[in-house]
Write a protein that holds these residues in place. Structure first.
Motif, PDB file in Angstrom:
ATOM      1  N   GLN A 117       0.824  -1.205   0.000  1.00 47.76           N
ATOM      2  CA  GLN A 117       0.000   0.000   0.000  1.00 47.76           C
ATOM      3  C   GLN A 117       0.859   1.255   0.000  1.00 47.76           C
ATOM      4  O   GLN A 117       0.555   2.230  -0.701  1.00 47.76           O
ATOM      5  N   ALA A 118       1.942   1.232   0.763  1.00 50.05           N
ATOM      6  CA  ALA A 118       2.839   2.393   0.794  1.00 50.05           C
ATOM      7  C   ALA A 118       3.505   2.605  -0.560  1.00 50.05           C
ATOM      8  O   ALA A 118       3.650   3.756  -1.019  1.00 50.05           O
ATOM      9  N   ALA A 119       3.891   1.500  -1.206  1.00 44.57           N
ATOM     10  CA  ALA A 119       4.513   1.610  -2.526  1.00 44.57           C
ATOM     11  C   ALA A 119       3.541   2.189  -3.549  1.00 44.57           C
ATOM     12  O   ALA A 119       3.916   3.026  -4.380  1.00 44.57           O
ATOM     13  N   ARG A 120       2.285   1.744  -3.482  1.00 47.75           N
ATOM     14  CA  ARG A 120       1.276   2.298  -4.394  1.00 47.75           C
ATOM     15  C   ARG A 120       1.031   3.771  -4.120  1.00 47.75           C
ATOM     16  O   ARG A 120       0.833   4.575  -5.035  1.00 47.75           O
ATOM     17  N   ALA A 121       1.048   4.137  -2.835  1.00 47.43           N
ATOM     18  CA  ALA A 121       0.838   5.534  -2.471  1.00 47.43           C
ATOM     19  C   ALA A 121       1.955   6.423  -3.004  1.00 47.43           C
ATOM     20  O   ALA A 121       1.739   7.604  -3.307  1.00 47.43           O
ATOM     21  N   LEU A 122       3.149   5.845  -3.127  1.00 48.86           N
ATOM     22  CA  LEU A 122       4.285   6.595  -3.678  1.00 48.86           C
ATOM     23  C   LEU A 122       4.266   6.657  -5.198  1.00 48.86           C
ATOM     24  O   LEU A 122       5.114   7.296  -5.807  1.00 48.86           O
ATOM     25  N   GLY A 123       3.296   5.979  -5.803  1.00 49.92           N
ATOM     26  CA  GLY A 123       3.147   6.023  -7.257  1.00 49.92           C
ATOM     27  C   GLY A 123       3.961   4.991  -8.008  1.00 49.92           C
ATOM     28  O   GLY A 123       4.121   5.098  -9.228  1.00 49.92           O
ATOM     29  N   LEU A 124       4.484   3.980  -7.314  1.00 49.92           N
ATOM     30  CA  LEU A 124       5.261   2.938  -7.991  1.00 49.92           C
ATOM     31  C   LEU A 124       4.337   2.050  -8.813  1.00 49.92           C
ATOM     32  O   LEU A 124       3.219   1.734  -8.391  1.00 49.92           O
ATOM     33  N   ASN A 125       4.804   1.659 -10.001  1.00 48.91           N
ATOM     34  CA  ASN A 125       3.976   0.807 -10.857  1.00 48.91           C
ATOM     35  C   ASN A 125       4.113  -0.660 -10.449  1.00 48.91           C
ATOM     36  O   ASN A 125       4.934  -1.017  -9.594  1.00 48.91           O
ATOM     37  N   PHE A 126       3.307  -1.512 -11.084  1.00 45.58           N
ATOM     38  CA  PHE A 126       3.240  -2.928 -10.709  1.00 45.58           C
ATOM     39  C   PHE A 126       4.598  -3.617 -10.830  1.00 45.58           C
ATOM     40  O   PHE A 126       5.034  -4.322  -9.912  1.00 45.58           O
ATOM     41  N   SER A 127       5.287  -3.407 -11.951  1.00 38.97           N
ATOM     42  CA  SER A 127       6.559  -4.095 -12.160  1.00 38.97           C
ATOM     43  C   SER A 127       7.609  -3.680 -11.138  1.00 38.97           C
ATOM     44  O   SER A 127       8.386  -4.514 -10.650  1.00 38.97           O
ATOM     45  N   THR A 128       7.640  -2.411 -10.785  1.00 36.85           N
ATOM     46  CA  THR A 128       8.610  -1.927  -9.798  1.00 36.85           C
ATOM     47  C   THR A 128       8.320  -2.512  -8.425  1.00 36.85           C
ATOM     48  O   THR A 128       9.231  -2.924  -7.696  1.00 36.85           O
ATOM     49  N   ILE A 129       7.050  -2.551  -8.064  1.00 33.44           N
ATOM     50  CA  ILE A 129       6.668  -3.125  -6.770  1.00 33.44           C
ATOM     51  C   ILE A 129       7.057  -4.601  -6.709  1.00 33.44           C
ATOM     52  O   ILE A 129       7.593  -5.070  -5.700  1.00 33.44           O
ATOM     53  N   VAL A 130       6.799  -5.322  -7.790  1.00 31.48           N
ATOM     54  CA  VAL A 130       7.107  -6.754  -7.810  1.00 31.48           C
ATOM     55  C   VAL A 130       8.611  -6.991  -7.698  1.00 31.48           C
ATOM     56  O   VAL A 130       9.068  -7.798  -6.878  1.00 31.48           O
ATOM     57  N   MET A 131       9.397  -6.297  -8.517  1.00 30.10           N
ATOM     58  CA  MET A 131      10.827  -6.547  -8.573  1.00 30.10           C
ATOM     59  C   MET A 131      11.585  -5.999  -7.363  1.00 30.10           C
ATOM     60  O   MET A 131      12.602  -6.569  -6.952  1.00 30.10           O
TER      61      MET A 131
END
Length: 217
Positions: A117-131
């Protein structure tokens, strides 16, 4: 025992090397394929997730031997002929990738949802969050299950004895020796020792890795 070692010692070493080569190639490629499947399994694309679920449930519940028999004897009827050793490797890859995907899903479930949730709030996309967040933590969380899977792949490489490999693996050599000479107990004992030692070494390395990454976490 001495006669067996003197007569077939180098053949045991060569066959053991074949078994290890098959196992390592199958495990590494299965790990890579399983990781890709895991990414697809948590992707925001429902049809892809369902297709991967079917793949995982299918190959997770098929014995390696049954899959090998299908690839070796059924695919030629469909016009696809593959050499025996690649057939063994492909069988192990398909099964190990399914278990890898399932293991990684378990590892992902250990990750705190607040990180995502924090990563999404920072605007990170799906691939960045996964990797950057999901896969590194999931992989370190499932070291022991993956060690167990690797040992299982090594043991399952013995199914290669049921097809005429150009370079016989360990169990295939045992079968050949027993067909020539009455050394059943001794040959199986030597092969069993090699399999057990391999499993112990893999387990030892796994424990060291787990302790190392547990400290980092």
């Amino acid at each position: 025992m001495k006669q067996l070692i003197s007569d077939y010692g180098w053949q045991f070493i060569a066959s053991y090397g074949v078994s290890l080569r098959i196992s390592c190639i199958a495990f590494v490629l299965g790990l890579l394929l399983g990781t890709v499947l895991t990414i697809g399994r948590i992707s925001p694309i429902p049809p892809l997730r369902e297709a991967i679920n079917v793949y995982v449930e299918t190959f997770r519940n098929i014995p390696v031997l049954a899959l090998l028999v299908f690839i070796v004897y059924a695919l030629p009827d469909l016009g696809l002929v593959i050499d025996y050793e690649p057939c063994v490797i492909i069988s192990l890859i398909l099964v190990s990738s399914a278990f890898t995907c399932d293991n990684l899903r378990t590892g992902i479930n250990t990750i705190d949802a607040e990180q995502i949730q924090a990563a999404r709030a920072l605007g990170l996309n799906f691939s960045t969050i996964v990797m950057s967040i999901i896969l590194p933590q999931a992989l370190t969380a499932v070291i022991q299950p993956m060690v167990t899977l690797f040992i299982s792949v090594v043991i399952s490489s013995s199914t290669g004895s049921l097809v005429p490999l150009a370079h016989e693996e360990l169990t295939g050599l045992v079968t050949e020796i027993n067909n020539k000479e009455a050394m059943g107990v001794v040959t199986f004992l030597v092969a069993s020792i090699l399999y057990v030692l391999t499993g112990l070494i893999i387990a030892f390395i796994g424990r060291r890795l787990e302790r190392r990454y547990a400290t980092w976490r």
